[in-house]
Design a protein around this motif. Structure first.
Motif, mmCIF file in Angstrom:
data_model
loop_
_atom_site.group_PDB
_atom_site.id
_atom_site.type_symbol
_atom_site.label_atom_id
_atom_site.label_comp_id
_atom_site.label_asym_id
_atom_site.label_seq_id
_atom_site.Cartn_x
_atom_site.Cartn_y
_atom_site.Cartn_z
ATOM 1 N N ALA A 30 -9.733 1.370 -18.223
ATOM 2 C CA ALA A 30 -9.420 0.375 -17.194
ATOM 3 C C ALA A 30 -8.017 0.622 -16.641
ATOM 4 O O ALA A 30 -7.062 0.806 -17.386
ATOM 5 N N GLY A 31 -7.920 0.629 -15.314
ATOM 6 C CA GLY A 31 -6.657 0.921 -14.653
ATOM 7 C C GLY A 31 -5.991 -0.289 -14.034
ATOM 8 O O GLY A 31 -5.047 -0.138 -13.258
ATOM 9 N N HIS A 32 -6.452 -1.489 -14.351
ATOM 10 C CA HIS A 32 -5.849 -2.683 -13.766
ATOM 11 C C HIS A 32 -6.286 -3.908 -14.577
ATOM 12 O O HIS A 32 -7.405 -3.951 -15.099
ATOM 13 N N VAL A 33 -5.417 -4.912 -14.671
ATOM 14 C CA VAL A 33 -5.737 -6.130 -15.412
ATOM 15 C C VAL A 33 -6.955 -6.840 -14.823
ATOM 16 O O VAL A 33 -7.679 -7.535 -15.530
ATOM 17 N N ASP A 34 -7.222 -6.637 -13.538
ATOM 18 C CA ASP A 34 -8.381 -7.275 -12.905
ATOM 19 C C ASP A 34 -9.703 -6.778 -13.484
ATOM 20 O O ASP A 34 -10.745 -7.394 -13.260
ATOM 21 N N LEU A 35 -9.674 -5.663 -14.215
ATOM 22 C CA LEU A 35 -10.886 -5.153 -14.852
ATOM 23 C C LEU A 35 -11.136 -5.817 -16.207
ATOM 24 O O LEU A 35 -12.150 -5.571 -16.850
ATOM 25 N N CYS A 36 -10.213 -6.653 -16.659
ATOM 26 C CA CYS A 36 -10.405 -7.431 -17.885
ATOM 27 C C CYS A 36 -11.274 -8.643 -17.543
ATOM 28 O O CYS A 36 -10.955 -9.388 -16.614
ATOM 29 N N VAL A 37 -12.360 -8.812 -18.267
ATOM 30 C CA VAL A 37 -13.281 -9.929 -18.033
ATOM 31 C C VAL A 37 -13.491 -10.673 -19.346
ATOM 32 O O VAL A 37 -13.274 -10.129 -20.429
ATOM 33 N N CYS A 38 -13.927 -11.903 -19.254
ATOM 34 C CA CYS A 38 -14.123 -12.733 -20.441
ATOM 35 C C CYS A 38 -15.230 -12.167 -21.329
ATOM 36 O O CYS A 38 -16.262 -11.698 -20.850
ATOM 37 N N GLN A 39 -14.991 -12.223 -22.628
ATOM 38 C CA GLN A 39 -15.958 -11.759 -23.616
ATOM 39 C C GLN A 39 -17.163 -12.698 -23.661
ATOM 40 O O GLN A 39 -17.117 -13.821 -23.156
ATOM 41 N N ALA A 40 -18.219 -12.226 -24.309
ATOM 42 C CA ALA A 40 -19.376 -13.091 -24.561
ATOM 43 C C ALA A 40 -18.891 -14.332 -25.304
ATOM 44 O O ALA A 40 -18.014 -14.252 -26.167
ATOM 45 N N GLY A 41 -19.434 -15.493 -24.941
ATOM 46 C CA GLY A 41 -19.034 -16.752 -25.558
ATOM 47 C C GLY A 41 -17.850 -17.416 -24.871
ATOM 48 O O GLY A 41 -17.433 -18.494 -25.272
ATOM 49 N N TYR A 42 -17.312 -16.770 -23.828
ATOM 50 C CA TYR A 42 -16.150 -17.296 -23.098
ATOM 51 C C TYR A 42 -16.400 -17.220 -21.604
ATOM 52 O O TYR A 42 -17.111 -16.352 -21.122
ATOM 53 N N ARG A 43 -15.775 -18.133 -20.867
ATOM 54 C CA ARG A 43 -15.914 -18.161 -19.417
ATOM 55 C C ARG A 43 -14.537 -18.183 -18.783
ATOM 56 O O ARG A 43 -13.549 -18.599 -19.408
ATOM 57 N N ASP A 44 -14.478 -17.768 -17.535
ATOM 58 C CA ASP A 44 -13.211 -17.744 -16.813
ATOM 59 C C ASP A 44 -12.872 -19.145 -16.313
ATOM 60 O O ASP A 44 -13.707 -19.840 -15.758
ATOM 61 N N ASN A 45 -11.620 -19.546 -16.542
ATOM 62 C CA ASN A 45 -11.123 -20.822 -16.036
ATOM 63 C C ASN A 45 -9.754 -20.558 -15.424
ATOM 64 O O ASN A 45 -8.746 -20.530 -16.141
ATOM 65 N N LEU A 46 -9.749 -20.308 -14.120
ATOM 66 C CA LEU A 46 -8.505 -20.049 -13.382
ATOM 67 C C LEU A 46 -7.725 -18.881 -13.982
ATOM 68 O O LEU A 46 -6.512 -18.950 -14.187
ATOM 69 N N GLY A 47 -8.431 -17.790 -14.291
ATOM 70 C CA GLY A 47 -7.787 -16.585 -14.792
ATOM 71 C C GLY A 47 -7.577 -16.545 -16.290
ATOM 72 O O GLY A 47 -7.045 -15.566 -16.806
ATOM 73 N N HIS A 48 -7.994 -17.571 -16.997
ATOM 74 C CA HIS A 48 -7.892 -17.598 -18.458
ATOM 75 C C HIS A 48 -9.295 -17.748 -19.032
ATOM 76 O O HIS A 48 -10.126 -18.461 -18.472
#
Length: 170
Positions: A30-48
């Motif tokens: 991965a070449g950018h933080v934007d490629l980090c996504v939430c793991q299974a069991g977690y959802r995105d909430n305003l970037g966290h």
């Protein structure tokens, strides 16, 4: 130069790999933080990434929302598999559903994949009973709700279900 491991990223020109934010992951290289996504069991909430709520699950990494458990099941927060959705008390079936109401004359007092238990002999319960105390002695039998039932003695009767004593015949 080496590709960053999954769960890390590195901006172009940087030699260091940086871990993704908490509860996030990324693909190899991965070449950018934007490629980090939430793991299974977690959802995105305003970037966290935050744990899926109670009674929901998410079984893959990504920025999609968590999904509701099937009907009549529940799961703990952070569930990463539909199999974490267990049948509620009063219902039986496999983890992940589908779950069916306990039949009359049975009960189930805990969440899980276990079967409904039979009421004591000569007792009945409503469909979906969640405790043994819902098992009531049938007409013609006496005893405490949820306990053993005894037939009315000769010369006595009990016309309705419940824990009432038998009465003398008229």
């Amino acid at each position: 130069c080496l590709a960053c491991a999954p769960g890390t990223y590195s901006y172009e020109g940087s030699r260091a790999c940086t871990p993704c934010p908490l509860f996030a992951t990324s693909p190899l290289g991965a070449g950018h933080v934007d490629l980090c996504v939430c793991q299974a069991g977690y959802r995105d909430n305003l970037g966290h990434c935050e744990a899926c709520g109670v009674d929901t699950f998410k079984n893959f990494s990504g920025d999609t929302d968590c999904v509701a458990c099937p009907a009549n099941t529940s799961s703990p927060a952070g569930s990463a598999r539909q199999a974490n959705c267990s049948c509620n008390a009063g219902f039986e079936g496999p983890d992940g559903g589908p779950c069916a109401l306990c039949a009359a004359a049975t009960y189930k007092n805990a969440t899980g994949s276990g079967p409904c238990a039979a009421c004591p002999d000569d007792a009945n319960s409503p469909v979906g009973a969640v405790q043994v105390a819902q098992c009531r002695c049938n007409a013609g039998f006496t005893g405490d709700d949820g306990a053993a039932c005894r037939a009315c003695a000769p010369g006595t009767f009990k016309p309705a279900p419940g824990d009432a004593n038998c009465s003398a015949c008229p």
